[in-house]
Design a protein around this motif. Structure first.
Motif, short mmCIF file in Angstrom:
data_model
loop_
_atom_site.label_atom_id
_atom_site.label_comp_id
_atom_site.label_asym_id
_atom_site.label_seq_id
_atom_site.Cartn_x
_atom_site.Cartn_y
_atom_site.Cartn_z
N ILE A 80 0.81 -1.22 0.00
CA ILE A 80 0.00 0.00 0.00
C ILE A 80 0.85 1.27 0.00
CG2 ILE A 80 -1.92 -1.12 1.19
CD1 ILE A 80 -1.02 0.37 3.75
N GLY A 81 2.17 1.13 0.12
CA GLY A 81 3.04 2.30 0.25
C GLY A 81 2.91 3.29 -0.89
N ALA A 82 2.98 2.81 -2.11
CA ALA A 82 2.90 3.71 -3.27
C ALA A 82 1.53 4.38 -3.36
CB ALA A 82 3.19 2.93 -4.55
N SER A 83 0.49 3.62 -3.07
CA SER A 83 -0.87 4.18 -3.10
C SER A 83 -1.03 5.26 -2.03
CB SER A 83 -1.91 3.07 -2.87
OG SER A 83 -1.86 2.12 -3.91
N MET A 84 -0.44 5.04 -0.85
CA MET A 84 -0.50 6.04 0.20
C MET A 84 0.16 7.33 -0.23
SD MET A 84 0.11 4.06 3.83
CE MET A 84 0.44 5.63 4.63
N GLU A 85 1.34 7.23 -0.81
CA GLU A 85 2.07 8.43 -1.25
C GLU A 85 1.24 9.21 -2.27
OE1 GLU A 85 4.73 9.72 -0.13
OE2 GLU A 85 5.98 8.17 0.77
#
Length: 350
Positions: free
Chosen positions: A220-225
């Motif tokens: 989910i890291g990229a989506s969060m950014e």
């Protein structure tokens, strides 16, 4: 009226205008004077009696754990939630900041403006507007009717002093983020309720580095950014995060999580009376002037004895065991289920 009288009146108006402009500039926001409720988007609670308001209840238990952002839209009015625990929590926060100042308050130079902007908004606008029975303000100062504490409308020059004032006025912990070419960076915090981490280790770090110990964060890291970058002013979002803790204290810089390499006692016997579901109501808000993000959260503790009394013991037990499954099976160890899961589930299903 003579020409001299008219001239003096004009000069007086000019001086007053300059003084107001100067005060607004020092506050670090568009202004510190009261605005219309419609402009702020805040619904006042004119009859609010904090001593009679029960804490919010959350029961986000699902039999299979999936790591997701799990966000829902919220309104500017819902930024700060107050209930009958307000005064005791504020007193506890004051004591925690005094005893653990280096672990509860932090700011790097790039976070100072965001801290001041948050102070000016919360102290100067939000709290007196949303909760007029608890907080009041005049042209120069803010008064907390519950604690008797008075604060200036203009934030202190020292960001740590500013953060302390926020920490002794609201229950919510706050982390401030700024966007960089490499991702969002933590630039300041006031945190009296850390759950198994030391806030000082987060200052200056990027989101991806802050969440490095979290299992499957890369999903989910990229989506969060991307989401953080797109969040607009006035379009706040919230989510609920939960875990089980065998430590009744709100301030906990270690012990709630199990990280790689930690020595762990598996399937330990636990003191049921000291075991709670720890839930965080997390909110993400964009500050309009600095464009910084304010990640705030209020922590709730619910004894698992209460969960069982509600008839939800099996649901919580299923959710605990569900940490082993889903798209982030490492959560079973990371959240500590490997230690207390067996004992907690046995009790919840008994």
């Amino acid at each position: 009226m003579s020409d001299i009288t008219i001239l003096l009146a004009i000069l007086g108006l000019i001086v007053a205008t300059i003084q107001i402009w100067s005060l607004r500039k020092k506050a670090g926001v568009a202004g510190v004077s009261p605005k219309g409720d419609g402009e702020l988007g805040i619904k006042p609670l004119h009859e609010f009696d904090w001593e009679t308001v029960e804490p919010l209840q959350f029961r986000p238990f699902k039999p299979i754990y999936y790591i997701t952002m799990g966000l829902k839209s919220t309104t500017p009015s819902e930024l700060i939630v107050i209930d009958r625990n307000y005064l005791s929590r504020i007193r506890e926060r004051q004591a925690t900041m005094t005893k653990h100042e280096n672990h509860t308050l932090g700011c790097i130079p790039s976070g100072t403006d965001a801290v001041k902007e948050a102070y000016s908004y919360l102290i100067g606008d939000y709290l007196p507007t949303r909760y007029p029975t608890l907080f009041e303000r005049d042209g120069k100062s803010f008064r907390n009717r519950v604690t008797g504490n008075c604060l200036p409308l203009v934030p202190p020059n020292d960001p740590i002093a500013t953060l302390r004032s926020l920490g002794e006025t609201v229950e919510d912990d706050m982390f401030f983020l700024r966007e960089t070419p490499d991702g969002h960076q933590c630039t300041a915090f006031v945190c009296c309720c850390p759950s198994g981490f030391d806030p000082t280790t987060k200052i200056g770090k990027l989101l991806k580095d802050i969440h490095e110990p979290v299992p499957s964060y890369e999903k989910i890291g990229a989506s969060m950014e991307r989401f953080f970058s797109r969040l607009e002013v006035g379009k706040s979002v919230s989510r609920i995060n939960w875990s089980v803790t065998t430590n009744p204290g709100l301030f906990n810089v270690s012990g709630n999580h199990v990280n790689e390499g930690d020595q762990v006692e598996e399937d330990m016997d636990i003191d049921i009376e000291k075991t709670s579901v720890r839930m965080e109501l997390q909110t993400l808000t964009r500050l309009p002037r600095t464009r910084a993000l304010m990640f705030s959260f209020k922590t709730y503790l619910c004894p698992i004895t209460d969960i069982k009394a509600e008839g939800l013991g099996p649901d919580l037990a299923d959710a605990i065991e569900g940490l082993k499954t889903g798209n982030a099976p490492g959560m079973w160890v990371y959240k500590g289920g490997i230690r207390w899961g067996k004992s907690a589930c046995k009790y919840l299903r008994s």
